[in-house]
Write an enzyme that holds these catalytic residues in place. Sequence first.
Site, mmCIF file in Angstrom:
data_model
loop_
_atom_site.group_PDB
_atom_site.id
_atom_site.type_symbol
_atom_site.label_atom_id
_atom_site.label_comp_id
_atom_site.label_asym_id
_atom_site.label_seq_id
_atom_site.Cartn_x
_atom_site.Cartn_y
_atom_site.Cartn_z
ATOM 1 N N HIS A 112 0.760 -1.196 0.164
ATOM 2 C CA HIS A 112 -0.078 -0.040 0.148
ATOM 3 C C HIS A 112 0.804 1.123 0.135
ATOM 4 C CE1 HIS A 112 -3.379 -2.504 0.997
ATOM 5 N NE2 HIS A 112 -4.241 -1.596 0.455
ATOM 6 N N GLY A 113 2.016 1.117 0.256
ATOM 7 C CA GLY A 113 2.801 2.567 0.286
ATOM 8 C C GLY A 113 4.129 2.323 1.174
#
Length: 443
Positions: free
Chosen positions: A292-293
């Site tokens: 996700h990041g």
Amino acid sequence: MLPASWRNYFLLIVSLTFYAIGEEELVLVMIGSIIVNYIAGILINRYRHSKSGKFYLGLAICLNLGTLIYFKYTNFIFDQFAFKIENIHLPIGISFFTFQSISYLVDVYRVPSLYQKNPFKLGLYISLFPQLIAGPIVRYADIAKEISSRTESAELFKSGVLRFVTGLAKKLLIANTLASIADTAFYMPAEELPLSMAWLGIICYTLQIYFDFSGYSDMAIGLGRMFGFRFLENFNYPYISKSIQEFWRRWHISLSSWFRDYVYIPLGGNRLGERRTYLNLIGVFLLTGIWHGASWNFIVWGLWHGAFILIEKSSNFPISNAALKSVLSRVYLLLVVMIGWVFFRAEDLSYALVYIKHLIWYSSENTNYYALYHVNAKSILVLILAIIISTPVKRIILRKLDTNTFFVNYKAFVLPFYVGVLMILCTIEMASNSFNPFIYFRF
């Protein structure tokens, strides 16, 4: 209407043009991915029955992941060692089309019939614009037949329009309205947040991210139907779940099933004993957070969910009353998910920890109620509707209406009216508000 033989070429050109408009020269990354994965598919298919096939599969996966790591995680890695480098721009949607490419390669190795000889058809699969930017992650096996031969129909097109407009309304009318409250709460210094504002902010964000992301998925599924593709569902009312395990069977289904089939099961799944099962699960959720990041926040968010999966695996609710257990398990799920969303939304880990503290600790010194500036009759109505629509109430009502003679007789008029009203409201919203991108665009 274009001849069937030209439709894929047209869609490929449209998809690459769509990407180039937003990313300019970074469309070359997309084209490079198509070329590399096409060549890798040839080699994997040719040498499947020898060690070379596995070597080419591993090499191609490393090339895909290497590209993703370079663009998405280089800055984060260097920051950990206090090295400053020029900021590397993240190509939009790279996490999604990279995972799609890897799934194609693995499936070709496992199932020979999935090998695609035509580079343009493979290019269309990797770049297909409806779900290119923020998913859902589409498996090649799920749309291989539709890429080669698909049938469009008026009914499928109408259902696609309805689904697209519903998704657009989710984003513009619900998610964006709740975002004004959530963003204000999370932009405030965490130390100044009173308990009520902290809860208002995270409740709004919990609903915002659901309607934002499921709205995009609806739009992608709708657009796909308009072109003859039937993408699988990506959400199934996740907030009615009774456990984190169930939540991940309902939330971002395409991602959780991807990690299950291409990471968890190949690692041994639950076949190698309890300890190995727990290691596999925590590893998968660590990777989910990282996907996700590039931030410690996302790593902690992934491990947070993984920790509760392990707790659920090793224990049960110590309550025998079925009704009470059902209620308490849903309350437990929502509390765990909402606290997790704090890590997901906060700018850094320290802010997230202070924010969580203010969710459980009341202090009369915290009096910053600025988020209430965005609370009005409209936002209250939207908040109530969001809570209702995030449950299967709408589905139940529609089932009952389908047995109602009056509704069935006038359905041909009701649905166009419904779509028209939503489009008018969405147009008004777009004209009156500033640009507010989808949350998952940055992944």
